[in-house]
Design a protein around this motif. Structure first.
Motif, PDB file in Angstrom:
ATOM      1  N   TYR A 106      23.990 -22.663  -6.288  1.00 58.26           N
ATOM      2  CA  TYR A 106      23.896 -21.619  -7.314  1.00 58.26           C
ATOM      3  C   TYR A 106      25.118 -21.716  -8.217  1.00 58.26           C
ATOM      4  N   ILE A 107      24.873 -21.700  -9.519  1.00 57.19           N
ATOM      5  CA  ILE A 107      25.951 -21.759 -10.508  1.00 57.19           C
ATOM      6  C   ILE A 107      25.721 -20.672 -11.547  1.00 57.19           C
ATOM      7  N   ASN A 108      26.806 -20.308 -12.240  1.00 54.14           N
ATOM      8  CA  ASN A 108      26.733 -19.313 -13.309  1.00 54.14           C
ATOM      9  C   ASN A 108      26.444 -20.007 -14.637  1.00 54.14           C
ATOM     10  N   GLN A 109      25.373 -19.564 -15.263  1.00 57.18           N
ATOM     11  CA  GLN A 109      25.048 -20.081 -16.583  1.00 57.18           C
ATOM     12  C   GLN A 109      25.957 -19.445 -17.630  1.00 57.18           C
ATOM     13  N   THR A 110      26.079 -20.105 -18.778  1.00 56.53           N
ATOM     14  CA  THR A 110      26.971 -19.606 -19.825  1.00 56.53           C
ATOM     15  C   THR A 110      26.460 -18.321 -20.455  1.00 56.53           C
ATOM     16  N   VAL A 111      25.141 -18.129 -20.434  1.00 57.23           N
ATOM     17  CA  VAL A 111      24.582 -16.960 -21.107  1.00 57.23           C
ATOM     18  C   VAL A 111      24.187 -15.874 -20.122  1.00 57.23           C
ATOM     19  N   GLU A 112      24.363 -16.099 -18.805  1.00 62.76           N
ATOM     20  CA  GLU A 112      23.959 -15.134 -17.810  1.00 62.76           C
ATOM     21  C   GLU A 112      25.097 -14.901 -16.830  1.00 62.76           C
ATOM     22  N   GLU A 113      25.189 -13.671 -16.350  1.00 65.30           N
ATOM     23  CA  GLU A 113      26.246 -13.328 -15.413  1.00 65.30           C
ATOM     24  C   GLU A 113      25.901 -13.707 -13.975  1.00 65.30           C
ATOM     25  N   ASN A 114      24.636 -13.557 -13.596  1.00 66.25           N
ATOM     26  CA  ASN A 114      24.225 -13.847 -12.223  1.00 66.25           C
ATOM     27  C   ASN A 114      24.076 -15.345 -12.011  1.00 66.25           C
ATOM     28  N   ALA A 115      24.411 -15.787 -10.790  1.00 62.48           N
ATOM     29  CA  ALA A 115      24.286 -17.200 -10.451  1.00 62.48           C
ATOM     30  C   ALA A 115      22.816 -17.565 -10.301  1.00 62.48           C
ATOM     31  N   LYS A 116      22.491 -18.731 -10.789  1.00 58.98           N
ATOM     32  CA  LYS A 116      21.124 -19.220 -10.730  1.00 58.98           C
ATOM     33  C   LYS A 116      21.061 -20.519  -9.927  1.00 58.98           C
ATOM     34  N   CYS A 117      19.884 -20.790  -9.415  1.00 63.36           N
ATOM     35  CA  CYS A 117      19.674 -22.004  -8.634  1.00 63.36           C
ATOM     36  C   CYS A 117      19.844 -23.222  -9.529  1.00 63.36           C
ATOM     37  N   ILE A 118      20.449 -24.274  -8.980  1.00 62.20           N
ATOM     38  CA  ILE A 118      20.693 -25.473  -9.782  1.00 62.20           C
ATOM     39  C   ILE A 118      19.400 -26.230 -10.072  1.00 62.20           C
TER      40      ILE A 118
ATOM     41  N   CYS B 280      15.428 -22.821  -4.209  1.00 60.38           N
ATOM     42  CA  CYS B 280      16.607 -22.767  -3.350  1.00 60.38           C
ATOM     43  C   CYS B 280      16.337 -21.942  -2.095  1.00 60.38           C
ATOM     44  N   SER B 281      15.645 -20.820  -2.252  1.00 58.83           N
ATOM     45  CA  SER B 281      15.342 -19.968  -1.096  1.00 58.83           C
ATOM     46  C   SER B 281      14.440 -20.700  -0.109  1.00 58.83           C
ATOM     47  N   TYR B 282      13.488 -21.448  -0.625  1.00 63.80           N
ATOM     48  CA  TYR B 282      12.595 -22.212   0.247  1.00 63.80           C
ATOM     49  C   TYR B 282      13.372 -23.272   1.029  1.00 63.80           C
ATOM     50  N   GLY B 283      14.252 -23.983   0.350  1.00 64.44           N
ATOM     51  CA  GLY B 283      15.044 -25.003   1.028  1.00 64.44           C
ATOM     52  C   GLY B 283      15.948 -24.417   2.102  1.00 64.44           C
ATOM     53  N   VAL B 284      16.572 -23.270   1.813  1.00 61.75           N
ATOM     54  CA  VAL B 284      17.434 -22.626   2.806  1.00 61.75           C
ATOM     55  C   VAL B 284      16.613 -22.163   4.014  1.00 61.75           C
ATOM     56  N   GLY B 285      15.451 -21.554   3.755  1.00 60.29           N
ATOM     57  CA  GLY B 285      14.617 -21.056   4.850  1.00 60.29           C
ATOM     58  C   GLY B 285      14.115 -22.169   5.756  1.00 60.29           C
ATOM     59  N   ILE B 286      13.626 -23.258   5.157  1.00 63.49           N
ATOM     60  CA  ILE B 286      13.140 -24.387   5.946  1.00 63.49           C
ATOM     61  C   ILE B 286      14.275 -25.027   6.731  1.00 63.49           C
ATOM     62  N   GLY B 287      15.440 -25.132   6.094  1.00 63.13           N
ATOM     63  CA  GLY B 287      16.574 -25.751   6.769  1.00 63.13           C
ATOM     64  C   GLY B 287      17.086 -24.941   7.947  1.00 63.13           C
ATOM     65  N   VAL B 288      17.197 -23.624   7.771  1.00 65.15           N
ATOM     66  CA  VAL B 288      17.694 -22.772   8.861  1.00 65.15           C
ATOM     67  C   VAL B 288      16.720 -22.780  10.041  1.00 65.15           C
ATOM     68  N   LEU B 289      15.430 -22.650   9.757  1.00 69.38           N
ATOM     69  CA  LEU B 289      14.442 -22.667  10.838  1.00 69.38           C
ATOM     70  C   LEU B 289      14.398 -24.026  11.535  1.00 69.38           C
ATOM     71  N   ALA B 290      14.548 -25.106  10.789  1.00 64.93           N
ATOM     72  CA  ALA B 290      14.586 -26.431  11.405  1.00 64.93           C
ATOM     73  C   ALA B 290      15.819 -26.583  12.282  1.00 64.93           C
ATOM     74  N   PHE B 291      16.937 -26.044  11.832  1.00 68.62           N
ATOM     75  CA  PHE B 291      18.167 -26.081  12.630  1.00 68.62           C
ATOM     76  C   PHE B 291      17.977 -25.360  13.962  1.00 68.62           C
ATOM     77  N   MET B 292      17.407 -24.166  13.930  1.00 72.13           N
ATOM     78  CA  MET B 292      17.170 -23.410  15.157  1.00 72.13           C
ATOM     79  C   MET B 292      16.150 -24.094  16.061  1.00 72.13           C
ATOM     80  N   ALA B 293      15.114 -24.689  15.461  1.00 77.10           N
ATOM     81  CA  ALA B 293      14.089 -25.370  16.251  1.00 77.10           C
ATOM     82  C   ALA B 293      14.658 -26.597  16.947  1.00 77.10           C
ATOM     83  N   CYS B 294      15.535 -27.332  16.291  1.00 79.91           N
ATOM     84  CA  CYS B 294      16.143 -28.507  16.913  1.00 79.91           C
ATOM     85  C   CYS B 294      16.975 -28.112  18.127  1.00 79.91           C
TER      86      CYS B 294
END
Length: 225
Positions: free
Chosen positions: A48-60, A68-82
């Motif tokens: 997540y980075i801050n765009q020049t025209v927006e204050e909130n960080a956005k997904c790269i 980004c949320s999908y990648g984090v969710g799949i990664g965390v669940l895969a980590f726990m499953a392993c």
């Protein structure tokens, strides 16, 4: 000879660290565990980075937060499953019940297949969104994005191989069960055992055991008192 089922002896045994580490499933689970850490940790730290025209960080990935949320969710669940399946694999040789082993192997097979497919979706989504990302974002977070996409692809391979090995273990267990089990009603290879009461003498007619061997008197004789 001890009977076996799904790749291990049914009698159970002590935990062998060397054999456990050398197993293909253990190596693949460790790799999958490492790949999942790279994906969700990189997205969390640099995704997540801050765009020049927006204050909130956005997904790269084209400012698509769902990617980004999908990648984090799949990664965390895969980590726990392993971690979970590594513990199960370590305890697996000590399970002496073939039915419990079948449930574990089927669970591993289904989960590995599903997660290989989910990683494939994750790779396609992230690669597609990254191809649409602005050049300014690519210059800032290009290395992180490429690492996320690459390790998502590697995760497809590792989980696909885990699914393959789980399928082989299931087939091995089914074949071993079919070879060791015989239905007594359909087994014609062994005759019925001889009766323990069979006589070793002649097989001709024999007098009843309670018959009187003495000659019967011709006339009735009253009892003497």
């Amino acid at each position: 000879m001890q009977s076996s089922a799904y790749g291990a002896s049914l009698a159970g045994g002590a935990f062998d660290v060397v054999h456990f580490v050398k197993q293909p499933q253990t190596i693949l689970r460790c790799l999958s565990w490492l790949f999942s850490i790279v994906v969700f940790a990189t997205i969390t730290a640099e995704g997540y980075i801050n765009q020049t025209v927006e204050e909130n960080a956005k997904c790269i990935f084209n400012a698509h937060d769902s990617a980004c949320s999908y990648g984090v969710g799949i990664g965390v669940l895969a980590f726990m499953a392993c971690v979970f399946f590594l513990i199960v694999d370590a305890y697996f040789p000590q399970i002496s019940n073939a039915k419990e082993r079948k449930v574990i192997v089927l669970g591993d097979l289904v989960f590995s297949g599903v997660w290989a497919f989910l990683w494939f979706i994750c790779f396609c989504v992230l690669a597609n969104q990254w191809s649409k990302t602005l050049d300014s974002t690519e210059a800032v977070a290009g290395d992180a994005a490429r690492a996320i996409v690459s390790f998502s692809f590697f995760s497809i391979i590792s989980w696909g191989l885990l699914c393959y090995f789980a399928l082989e273990r299931y087939r091995q267990g089914v074949n071993e069960f079919e070879q060791e089990y015989r239905d007594p009603a359909n087994d014609q290879s062994t005759p019925y055992p001889p009766s323990p009461y069979a006589s070793s003498g002649p097989t001709g007619y024999q007098q009843a055991p309670f018959s009187n061997n003495q000659e019967q008197p011709g006339e009735y004789q009253p009892p003497t008192y």
